[in-house]
Design an enzyme around this catalytic site. Sequence first.
Site, PDB file in Angstrom:
ATOM      1  N   GLY A   1       0.837  -1.195   0.000  1.00 15.61           N
ATOM      2  CA  GLY A   1       0.000   0.000   0.000  1.00 15.61           C
ATOM      3  C   GLY A   1       0.866   1.237   0.000  1.00 15.61           C
TER       4      GLY A   1
ATOM      5  N   GLN B   1       3.110  10.116   1.068  1.00 15.98           N
ATOM      6  CA  GLN B   1       4.411   9.442   1.127  1.00 15.98           C
ATOM      7  C   GLN B   1       5.299   9.797  -0.066  1.00 15.98           C
ATOM      8  OE1 GLN B   1       2.599   5.363   2.048  1.00 15.98           O
ATOM      9  NE2 GLN B   1       4.582   5.262   3.071  1.00 15.98           N
TER      10      GLN B   1
ATOM     11  N   CYS C   1       6.492   0.134   7.354  1.00 15.10           N
ATOM     12  CA  CYS C   1       6.052   1.241   6.509  1.00 15.10           C
ATOM     13  C   CYS C   1       7.210   1.670   5.617  1.00 15.10           C
ATOM     14  CB  CYS C   1       5.610   2.402   7.399  1.00 15.10           C
ATOM     15  SG  CYS C   1       5.116   3.865   6.478  1.00 15.10           S
ATOM     16  N   LEU C   2       6.902   1.952   4.359  1.00  8.75           N
ATOM     17  CA  LEU C   2       7.949   2.369   3.424  1.00  8.75           C
ATOM     18  C   LEU C   2       8.577   3.693   3.846  1.00  8.75           C
ATOM     19  CD1 LEU C   2       6.164   1.465   0.059  1.00  8.75           C
ATOM     20  CD2 LEU C   2       7.813   0.100   1.336  1.00  8.75           C
TER      21      LEU C   2
ATOM     22  N   HIS D   1      -3.873   1.696   7.842  1.00  6.60           N
ATOM     23  CA  HIS D   1      -2.508   2.248   7.811  1.00  6.60           C
ATOM     24  C   HIS D   1      -2.415   3.376   6.773  1.00  6.60           C
ATOM     25  CE1 HIS D   1       2.045   1.516   7.910  1.00  6.60           C
ATOM     26  NE2 HIS D   1       1.885   2.301   6.852  1.00  6.60           N
ATOM     27  N   GLU D   2      -2.998   3.147   5.585  1.00  7.48           N
ATOM     28  CA  GLU D   2      -2.899   4.156   4.517  1.00  7.48           C
ATOM     29  C   GLU D   2      -3.747   5.391   4.836  1.00  7.48           C
ATOM     30  OE1 GLU D   2      -0.485   3.650   2.769  1.00  7.48           O
ATOM     31  OE2 GLU D   2      -0.302   1.496   2.989  1.00  7.48           O
TER      32      GLU D   2
ATOM     33  N   HIS E   1      -2.009   7.668   7.053  1.00  2.16           N
ATOM     34  CA  HIS E   1      -1.045   8.541   6.367  1.00  2.16           C
ATOM     35  C   HIS E   1      -1.722   9.835   5.914  1.00  2.16           C
ATOM     36  CE1 HIS E   1       2.762   6.439   6.107  1.00  2.16           C
ATOM     37  NE2 HIS E   1       2.212   5.340   5.635  1.00  2.16           N
TER      38      HIS E   1
HETATM   39 NI    NI Z   1       3.084   3.398   5.551  1.00  2.41          NI
END
Ligand code: NI
Length: 183
Positions: free
Chosen positions: A46, A51, A95-96, A137-138, A141
């Site tokens: 995701g 991000q 998380c990225l 989670h997304e 963000h």
């Molecule tokens: Ni993330």
Amino acid sequence: MALREVLQFPDPRLKQVSEPIKEITDELRELAGDMCEVMYDEPGIGLAAPQVGEGVRLIVIDTDWSDEGNEKSPTVIVNPEFVEIEGKIVWEEGCLSVPDFNAEVTRSERVRVRGLDLDGNEIIEEAEGLRAVCLQHEIDHLNGVLFIDRISRLKRSMYVKRRKKQLAAEQSDDEVDISGSRF
Ligand code: NI
């Protein structure tokens, strides 16, 4: 064309609340496409627009894909919002935008999310387990919240300390590089 760069903690842009999308334009479709490319390249399951430095309420997810040859089937959601949340689940998240760290997070087990697709049609996404976790989670963000904001203060501060050390080390590496190429 180069992939968009994923912002990393503690970049302050990750803390900002993203704006609702008023109009679905070609530019937005392009952004969604770029985000999918980044997500599969990393790889991740995701990605949220902030991000990649775009403060708009847009997420992409693909919780079925793995790099072992499954078909890609990204779900793009514009202005996602919860209409129902239910139950409790603990999942180990990463998380990225939060390098080198995983931690267990408690979230809702089942969610129903409403939003728009890239044609402007309303979509309802019903999910449980990993997919429900990923949606939460997304959407976090989009509200400037990272999963490390949902763990214990102690665990969070240990990570923040480690991350600062890591960044300081990277910086001193850079300095070595610069002095090495002075003429
Ligand atoms: Ni993330």
